[in-house]
Design a protein around this motif. Structure first.
Motif, PDB file in Angstrom:
ATOM      1  N   LYS A  82      -6.793  -9.934  -1.273  1.00  0.00           N
ATOM      2  CA  LYS A  82      -6.779  -9.069  -2.232  1.00  0.00           C
ATOM      3  C   LYS A  82      -7.509  -7.742  -1.769  1.00  0.00           C
ATOM      4  O   LYS A  82      -8.387  -7.818  -0.724  1.00  0.00           O
ATOM      5  CB  LYS A  82      -7.603  -9.615  -3.428  1.00  0.00           C
ATOM      6  CG  LYS A  82      -7.293 -10.674  -3.814  1.00  0.00           C
ATOM      7  CD  LYS A  82      -5.774 -10.810  -4.916  1.00  0.00           C
ATOM      8  CE  LYS A  82      -5.688 -12.095  -5.492  1.00  0.00           C
ATOM      9  NZ  LYS A  82      -4.412 -11.806  -6.235  1.00  0.00           N
TER      10      LYS A  82
ATOM     11  N   ASP B 295      -1.939  -7.533  -3.030  1.00  0.00           N
ATOM     12  CA  ASP B 295      -1.970  -9.019  -2.896  1.00  0.00           C
ATOM     13  C   ASP B 295      -1.301  -9.162  -1.424  1.00  0.00           C
ATOM     14  O   ASP B 295      -0.177  -8.560  -1.213  1.00  0.00           O
ATOM     15  CB  ASP B 295      -1.071  -9.789  -3.708  1.00  0.00           C
ATOM     16  CG  ASP B 295      -1.722  -9.925  -5.041  1.00  0.00           C
ATOM     17  OD1 ASP B 295      -2.786  -9.619  -5.191  1.00  0.00           O
ATOM     18  OD2 ASP B 295      -0.996 -10.651  -5.922  1.00  0.00           O
TER      19      ASP B 295
ATOM     20  N   LEU C 262      -4.214  -2.388  -6.965  1.00  0.00           N
ATOM     21  CA  LEU C 262      -4.595  -3.828  -6.610  1.00  0.00           C
ATOM     22  C   LEU C 262      -3.244  -4.189  -5.858  1.00  0.00           C
ATOM     23  O   LEU C 262      -2.213  -4.306  -6.189  1.00  0.00           O
ATOM     24  CB  LEU C 262      -4.903  -4.547  -7.989  1.00  0.00           C
ATOM     25  CG  LEU C 262      -5.518  -4.079  -8.940  1.00  0.00           C
ATOM     26  CD1 LEU C 262      -5.634  -4.783 -10.075  1.00  0.00           C
ATOM     27  CD2 LEU C 262      -7.069  -3.961  -8.409  1.00  0.00           C
TER      28      LEU C 262
ATOM     29  N   TRP D  18       2.024  -5.309  -5.483  1.00  0.00           N
ATOM     30  CA  TRP D  18       0.866  -4.404  -5.695  1.00  0.00           C
ATOM     31  C   TRP D  18       1.112  -4.086  -7.263  1.00  0.00           C
ATOM     32  O   TRP D  18       2.354  -4.003  -7.479  1.00  0.00           O
ATOM     33  CB  TRP D  18       0.748  -3.279  -4.766  1.00  0.00           C
ATOM     34  CG  TRP D  18       2.113  -2.536  -4.344  1.00  0.00           C
ATOM     35  CD1 TRP D  18       3.028  -2.807  -3.428  1.00  0.00           C
ATOM     36  CD2 TRP D  18       2.606  -1.522  -5.089  1.00  0.00           C
ATOM     37  NE1 TRP D  18       4.203  -2.056  -3.538  1.00  0.00           N
ATOM     38  CE2 TRP D  18       3.826  -1.185  -4.532  1.00  0.00           C
ATOM     39  CE3 TRP D  18       2.367  -0.591  -6.075  1.00  0.00           C
ATOM     40  CZ2 TRP D  18       4.826  -0.351  -4.910  1.00  0.00           C
ATOM     41  CZ3 TRP D  18       2.960   0.340  -6.682  1.00  0.00           C
ATOM     42  CH2 TRP D  18       4.228   0.533  -5.930  1.00  0.00           C
TER      43      TRP D  18
ATOM     44  N   LYS E  74      -9.221 -14.519  -0.207  1.00  0.00           N
ATOM     45  CA  LYS E  74      -8.102 -14.316  -1.314  1.00  0.00           C
ATOM     46  C   LYS E  74      -7.013 -13.420  -1.129  1.00  0.00           C
ATOM     47  O   LYS E  74      -6.034 -13.356  -1.859  1.00  0.00           O
ATOM     48  CB  LYS E  74      -8.933 -13.936  -2.486  1.00  0.00           C
ATOM     49  CG  LYS E  74     -10.022 -14.896  -2.780  1.00  0.00           C
ATOM     50  CD  LYS E  74     -10.755 -14.257  -4.105  1.00  0.00           C
ATOM     51  CE  LYS E  74     -11.798 -15.374  -4.504  1.00  0.00           C
ATOM     52  NZ  LYS E  74     -12.581 -14.903  -5.787  1.00  0.00           N
TER      53      LYS E  74
END
Length: 237
Positions: A99, A145, A143, A163, A97
């Protein structure tokens, strides 16, 4: 998962931007990854010239601006210390994904020059001079990506797409600003007392742009890592 979590201590003096022999963690082995990453933190703090990564502790931040509500702060030539002692509470990576989830718990100090003007919650404030902010026990969740792109070497490299971060201070914050109100202690002391007594509210008022700028500076060094090292060197398929 990330190979450098397991090999960097062995290859610290190798003058190459690609990994030599490695014993990586298995994909999805979170316990292994977290343990290896924890051991790696002090090394990352020193910087990795082979990967074009500058030191993270101390971290030099040329300019930070925060304009929240009616208060405007500009911080320049800030030096941030404490990242080398951050504890990794969570580190997860979903390669399919693209992530990543990282949760850090840190104590950190920021010190530099400031200019501020406006209203701090309920009090008017203005000043220009040196500042120091000591933050105890801040938990930062990031978080991220990721995507992949072909590098100049013809190999796949990871690239940070975006992020976002959130944070919560668990223990306390100590603010110090020299020369508030041009050195008028009768005006300055009540403001500092209020800021240090109401640190939770003050952090919510001024801190989001500050934390965002710090994380952005850290990500610049990880972008350099991903640019230097092919993705095949950083995980087990």
């Amino acid at each position: 998962m990330f190979r450098y979590f397991c090999f960097l201590a062995l290859f610290w003096n190798v003058k190459s931007a690609t990994a030599p022999f490695i014993t990586p963690c298995k994909n999805g082995d979170t316990a292994c990854v977290q343990a290896s990453a924890t051991a790696l933190m002090p090394l990352l703090a020193r910087g990795i010239p082979e990967f074009g990564m500058k030191p993270l502790d101390p971290l030099k931040v040329p300019r930070i601006t925060s304009e929240q509500g009616s208060l405007k702060i500009t911080m320049t030539d800030t030096e941030l210390t404490g990242l080398k002692d951050c504890k990794i509470e969570t580190l997860k990576h979903d390669r399919i994904k693209g992530k990543q989830v990282l949760v850090l718990r840190c104590d950190m100090s920021l010190e530099g020059d400031y200019v501020l003007d406006g209203q701090l919650l309920i009090l008017p404030v203005q000043g220009k001079g040196r500042y120091k902010i000591d933050i105890r026990d801040i938990v930062i969740k990031i978080l991220t990506d990721l995507t992949s792109e072909q590098g100049p070497d013809g190999k796949e490299h990871w690239k940070v797409v975006k992020w976002r971060e959130s944070f919560q201070v668990k223990t306390g914050v100590k603010f110090h600003f020299d020369n508030l109100f041009n050195g008028n202690k009768a005006l300055a002391d009540p403001v500092l007392e209020f800021a240090n007594t109401s640190w939770k509210d003050v952090m919510q008022e001024i801190a989001p742009p500050i934390i965002h700028t710090i994380i952005a500076a850290v990500f610049e060094e990880f972008k350099a890592l991903y640019k230097a090292v092919p993705a095949e060197e950083l995980y087990i398929p």
